[in-house]
Design a protein around this motif. Sequence first.
Motif, PDB file in Angstrom:
ATOM      1  N   THR A 127       7.567   3.147  -5.864  1.00  0.00           N
ATOM      2  CA  THR A 127       8.750   2.445  -5.365  1.00  0.00           C
ATOM      3  C   THR A 127       9.297   1.622  -6.513  1.00  0.00           C
ATOM      4  OG1 THR A 127       7.769   2.282  -3.164  1.00  0.00           O
ATOM      5  CG2 THR A 127       9.587   0.788  -3.656  1.00  0.00           C
ATOM      6  N   TRP A 128      10.598   1.751  -6.759  1.00  0.00           N
ATOM      7  CA  TRP A 128      11.250   0.974  -7.813  1.00  0.00           C
ATOM      8  C   TRP A 128      11.971  -0.194  -7.174  1.00  0.00           C
ATOM      9  CZ3 TRP A 128      10.482   1.737 -12.855  1.00  0.00           C
ATOM     10  CH2 TRP A 128       9.978   2.967 -13.257  1.00  0.00           C
ATOM     11  N   VAL A 129      11.837  -1.365  -7.792  1.00  0.00           N
ATOM     12  CA  VAL A 129      12.516  -2.571  -7.315  1.00  0.00           C
ATOM     13  C   VAL A 129      13.224  -3.200  -8.503  1.00  0.00           C
ATOM     14  CG1 VAL A 129      12.239  -4.855  -6.277  1.00  0.00           C
ATOM     15  CG2 VAL A 129      10.749  -2.981  -5.569  1.00  0.00           C
ATOM     16  N   VAL A 130      14.513  -3.475  -8.328  1.00  0.00           N
ATOM     17  CA  VAL A 130      15.285  -4.176  -9.358  1.00  0.00           C
ATOM     18  C   VAL A 130      15.844  -5.431  -8.699  1.00  0.00           C
ATOM     19  CG1 VAL A 130      17.236  -4.065 -10.941  1.00  0.00           C
ATOM     20  CG2 VAL A 130      15.869  -2.012 -10.509  1.00  0.00           C
ATOM     21  N   THR A 131      15.564  -6.585  -9.291  1.00  0.00           N
ATOM     22  CA  THR A 131      16.072  -7.845  -8.733  1.00  0.00           C
ATOM     23  C   THR A 131      17.057  -8.466  -9.700  1.00  0.00           C
ATOM     24  OG1 THR A 131      14.424  -9.294  -9.747  1.00  0.00           O
ATOM     25  CG2 THR A 131      13.813  -8.249  -7.662  1.00  0.00           C
ATOM     26  N   ASP A 132      17.949  -9.276  -9.156  1.00  0.00           N
ATOM     27  CA  ASP A 132      18.911 -10.011  -9.977  1.00  0.00           C
ATOM     28  C   ASP A 132      19.401 -11.186  -9.147  1.00  0.00           C
ATOM     29  OD1 ASP A 132      20.502 -10.371 -12.344  1.00  0.00           O
ATOM     30  OD2 ASP A 132      22.235  -9.805 -11.121  1.00  0.00           O
ATOM     31  N   VAL A 133      19.406 -12.369  -9.709  1.00  0.00           N
ATOM     32  CA  VAL A 133      19.888 -13.550  -9.002  1.00  0.00           C
ATOM     33  C   VAL A 133      21.411 -13.525  -9.025  1.00  0.00           C
ATOM     34  CG1 VAL A 133      19.923 -16.070  -8.958  1.00  0.00           C
ATOM     35  CG2 VAL A 133      17.826 -14.857  -9.609  1.00  0.00           C
ATOM     36  N   ALA A 134      22.005 -13.546  -7.836  1.00  0.00           N
ATOM     37  CA  ALA A 134      23.462 -13.485  -7.738  1.00  0.00           C
ATOM     38  C   ALA A 134      24.092 -14.768  -8.285  1.00  0.00           C
ATOM     39  CB  ALA A 134      23.874 -13.291  -6.277  1.00  0.00           C
ATOM     40  N   ALA A 135      25.175 -14.617  -9.020  1.00  0.00           N
ATOM     41  CA  ALA A 135      25.973 -15.729  -9.567  1.00  0.00           C
ATOM     42  C   ALA A 135      25.135 -16.650 -10.443  1.00  0.00           C
ATOM     43  CB  ALA A 135      26.646 -16.513  -8.437  1.00  0.00           C
ATOM     44  N   SER A 136      24.190 -16.083 -11.185  1.00  0.00           N
ATOM     45  CA  SER A 136      23.307 -16.922 -11.996  1.00  0.00           C
ATOM     46  C   SER A 136      24.053 -17.608 -13.140  1.00  0.00           C
ATOM     47  CB  SER A 136      22.138 -16.096 -12.535  1.00  0.00           C
ATOM     48  OG  SER A 136      22.602 -15.074 -13.390  1.00  0.00           O
ATOM     49  N   GLU A 150       4.999  -4.807 -13.377  1.00  0.00           N
ATOM     50  CA  GLU A 150       6.230  -5.355 -13.959  1.00  0.00           C
ATOM     51  C   GLU A 150       6.629  -4.452 -15.117  1.00  0.00           C
ATOM     52  OE1 GLU A 150       7.667  -9.370 -16.316  1.00  0.00           O
ATOM     53  OE2 GLU A 150       6.001  -9.527 -14.883  1.00  0.00           O
ATOM     54  N   ILE A 151       7.787  -3.815 -14.977  1.00  0.00           N
ATOM     55  CA  ILE A 151       8.276  -2.916 -16.018  1.00  0.00           C
ATOM     56  C   ILE A 151       9.053  -3.719 -17.068  1.00  0.00           C
ATOM     57  CG2 ILE A 151       9.684  -0.881 -16.504  1.00  0.00           C
ATOM     58  CD1 ILE A 151       7.444  -0.180 -14.616  1.00  0.00           C
ATOM     59  N   PRO A 210       1.326   3.929  -9.141  1.00  0.00           N
ATOM     60  CA  PRO A 210       1.766   4.939 -10.107  1.00  0.00           C
ATOM     61  C   PRO A 210       0.690   5.236 -11.145  1.00  0.00           C
ATOM     62  CG  PRO A 210       3.484   3.323  -9.738  1.00  0.00           C
ATOM     63  CD  PRO A 210       2.256   2.836  -9.012  1.00  0.00           C
ATOM     64  N   GLY A 211       0.479   6.515 -11.392  1.00  0.00           N
ATOM     65  CA  GLY A 211      -0.495   6.932 -12.378  1.00  0.00           C
ATOM     66  C   GLY A 211      -1.908   7.044 -11.840  1.00  0.00           C
ATOM     67  N   THR A 212      -2.100   6.759 -10.558  1.00  0.00           N
ATOM     68  CA  THR A 212      -3.425   6.869  -9.950  1.00  0.00           C
ATOM     69  C   THR A 212      -3.374   7.977  -8.903  1.00  0.00           C
ATOM     70  OG1 THR A 212      -3.682   4.501 -10.220  1.00  0.00           O
ATOM     71  CG2 THR A 212      -5.261   5.602  -8.784  1.00  0.00           C
ATOM     72  N   PRO A 213      -3.706   9.188  -9.287  1.00  0.00           N
ATOM     73  CA  PRO A 213      -3.614  10.291  -8.333  1.00  0.00           C
ATOM     74  C   PRO A 213      -4.685  10.199  -7.253  1.00  0.00           C
ATOM     75  CG  PRO A 213      -4.568  11.040 -10.382  1.00  0.00           C
ATOM     76  CD  PRO A 213      -4.138   9.614 -10.595  1.00  0.00           C
ATOM     77  N   GLY A 214      -4.389  10.816  -6.121  1.00  0.00           N
ATOM     78  CA  GLY A 214      -5.323  10.809  -5.010  1.00  0.00           C
ATOM     79  C   GLY A 214      -6.641  11.462  -5.353  1.00  0.00           C
ATOM     80  N   VAL A 215      -6.646  12.417  -6.262  1.00  0.00           N
ATOM     81  CA  VAL A 215      -7.887  13.093  -6.621  1.00  0.00           C
ATOM     82  C   VAL A 215      -8.871  12.131  -7.260  1.00  0.00           C
ATOM     83  CG1 VAL A 215      -7.125  13.894  -8.877  1.00  0.00           C
ATOM     84  CG2 VAL A 215      -8.820  15.198  -7.627  1.00  0.00           C
ATOM     85  N   ALA A 216      -8.372  11.142  -8.008  1.00  0.00           N
ATOM     86  CA  ALA A 216      -9.259  10.170  -8.648  1.00  0.00           C
ATOM     87  C   ALA A 216      -9.849   9.226  -7.602  1.00  0.00           C
ATOM     88  CB  ALA A 216      -8.492   9.380  -9.699  1.00  0.00           C
ATOM     89  N   LEU A 217      -9.153   9.026  -6.489  1.00  0.00           N
ATOM     90  CA  LEU A 217      -9.634   8.153  -5.436  1.00  0.00           C
ATOM     91  C   LEU A 217     -10.639   8.855  -4.530  1.00  0.00           C
ATOM     92  CD1 LEU A 217      -6.222   6.571  -4.450  1.00  0.00           C
ATOM     93  CD2 LEU A 217      -7.998   5.579  -5.879  1.00  0.00           C
ATOM     94  N   GLN A 218     -10.783  10.186  -4.701  1.00  0.00           N
ATOM     95  CA  GLN A 218     -11.682  10.947  -3.849  1.00  0.00           C
ATOM     96  C   GLN A 218     -12.836  11.531  -4.657  1.00  0.00           C
ATOM     97  OE1 GLN A 218      -9.207  13.824  -1.965  1.00  0.00           O
ATOM     98  NE2 GLN A 218      -7.941  12.309  -0.965  1.00  0.00           N
ATOM     99  N   ASP A 220      17.070 -13.471 -15.426  1.00  0.00           N
ATOM    100  CA  ASP A 220      16.799 -13.614 -14.012  1.00  0.00           C
ATOM    101  C   ASP A 220      16.628 -12.269 -13.310  1.00  0.00           C
ATOM    102  OD1 ASP A 220      19.352 -12.661 -14.147  1.00  0.00           O
ATOM    103  OD2 ASP A 220      20.208 -14.089 -12.741  1.00  0.00           O
ATOM    104  N   SER A 221      16.382 -11.215 -14.078  1.00  0.00           N
ATOM    105  CA  SER A 221      16.284  -9.867 -13.531  1.00  0.00           C
ATOM    106  C   SER A 221      14.893  -9.287 -13.777  1.00  0.00           C
ATOM    107  CB  SER A 221      17.339  -8.974 -14.181  1.00  0.00           C
ATOM    108  OG  SER A 221      17.196  -7.657 -13.742  1.00  0.00           O
ATOM    109  N   PHE A 222      14.367  -8.612 -12.767  1.00  0.00           N
ATOM    110  CA  PHE A 222      13.076  -7.927 -12.859  1.00  0.00           C
ATOM    111  C   PHE A 222      13.280  -6.455 -12.541  1.00  0.00           C
ATOM    112  CE2 PHE A 222      10.956 -11.969 -12.655  1.00  0.00           C
ATOM    113  CZ  PHE A 222       9.692 -11.737 -13.172  1.00  0.00           C
ATOM    114  N   THR A 223      12.522  -5.604 -13.210  1.00  0.00           N
ATOM    115  CA  THR A 223      12.391  -4.209 -12.826  1.00  0.00           C
ATOM    116  C   THR A 223      10.899  -3.997 -12.564  1.00  0.00           C
ATOM    117  OG1 THR A 223      14.225  -3.575 -14.262  1.00  0.00           O
ATOM    118  CG2 THR A 223      12.777  -1.812 -13.485  1.00  0.00           C
ATOM    119  N   LEU A 224      10.593  -3.538 -11.352  1.00  0.00           N
ATOM    120  CA  LEU A 224       9.220  -3.431 -10.896  1.00  0.00           C
ATOM    121  C   LEU A 224       8.939  -2.035 -10.345  1.00  0.00           C
ATOM    122  CD1 LEU A 224       9.412  -6.630  -8.655  1.00  0.00           C
ATOM    123  CD2 LEU A 224       8.624  -6.552 -10.994  1.00  0.00           C
ATOM    124  N   SER A 225       7.664  -1.695 -10.309  1.00  0.00           N
ATOM    125  CA  SER A 225       7.256  -0.475  -9.619  1.00  0.00           C
ATOM    126  C   SER A 225       6.001  -0.778  -8.845  1.00  0.00           C
ATOM    127  CB  SER A 225       7.016   0.669 -10.579  1.00  0.00           C
ATOM    128  OG  SER A 225       5.853   0.424 -11.351  1.00  0.00           O
TER     129      SER A 225
END
Length: 156
Positions: A103-112, A145-146, A81-89, A151-156
């Motif tokens: 891609t967004w990922v949210v984790t949580d430990v069940a029954a923590s 890491e957002i 995120p934040g790295t456009p293809g034009v900068a890579l070329q 026990d919860s993470f929000t990631l991209s």
Amino acid sequence: SSLSLVVSDVGPTVGAQCLTPPGSSSDRRYTGLVVGIVLACLLPWLLGGLALYICVTRKASLYRLVQRKEAEMARKRSKVPGTPGVALQNGRGLLSMSDVMVTWVVTDVAASTQLWEWKPDVMDRAIDRHNTVLRRLIDEFGGHEIRNEGDSFTLS
């Protein structure tokens, strides 16, 4: 079939011999036996060679597939995120939304809560391990890491 009995008392063929005419069933039987022995000796070598050929070609095609997938994953990882293809070329091309993959990922430990009440010291070590593993994966795959709360993470 007819058999001939030859008896000789002189020369190199002293004794009696039982001869069959050429093309008789006895000759065919021995020919079949010789062919069978030759096939029995050669068949394992032929099958082994075929198996080796199949293994080598499969390995080569799997290697090409893995190389293609690794190149594709490297390309995807490079577009964090934040790295456009034009900068890579090196500044060539146009920037479009397809140049950035998120891609967004949210984790949580069940029954923590119940786990914390059951064995707080064990849960404390488990959460530390959980956080260590997730942060290692974030670094390995170019993630961010957002937020981390308990026990919860929000990631991209």
